[in-house]
Design a protein around this motif. Structure first.
Motif: not given
Length: 82
Positions: A8-12, A40-43
């Motif tokens: 899942y996208c952490v910043p989102c 945890p991921s991004h993008g």
């Protein structure tokens, strides 16, 4: 047994969705699973994999998650492995 990963996208802000998915899968399948891991991921990603096979990808399936599709795919996988 079956291992599930939820990337899942952490910043989102998709942590809540990832936790809700994890909880639903643990409630549904319980001890039939080896693990349900949060990655945890991004993008903008939200990807659910079962034993390395992608069964849900937000970039393919859209932002509205179909939990029934995910549950059915996992149920099919568990039934085949049993």
């Amino acid at each position: 047994m079956t291992a599930i990963e939820i990337e899942y996208c952490v910043p989102c802000g998709l942590l809540d969705r990832a936790i809700a998915t994890q909880t639903r899968l643990l409630d549904e399948f319980g001890q039939k699973l080896d693990s349900v891991s949060l990655v945890p991921s991004h993008g903008g990603v939200f990807i659910v994999t079962v034993d390395g096979e992608t069964i849900w990808d937000k970039s393919v399936h859209g932002a509205e998650m179909d939990m029934n599709l995910i549950v059915n795919a996992i149920d099919d996988r568990i039934s085949v492995d049993a």
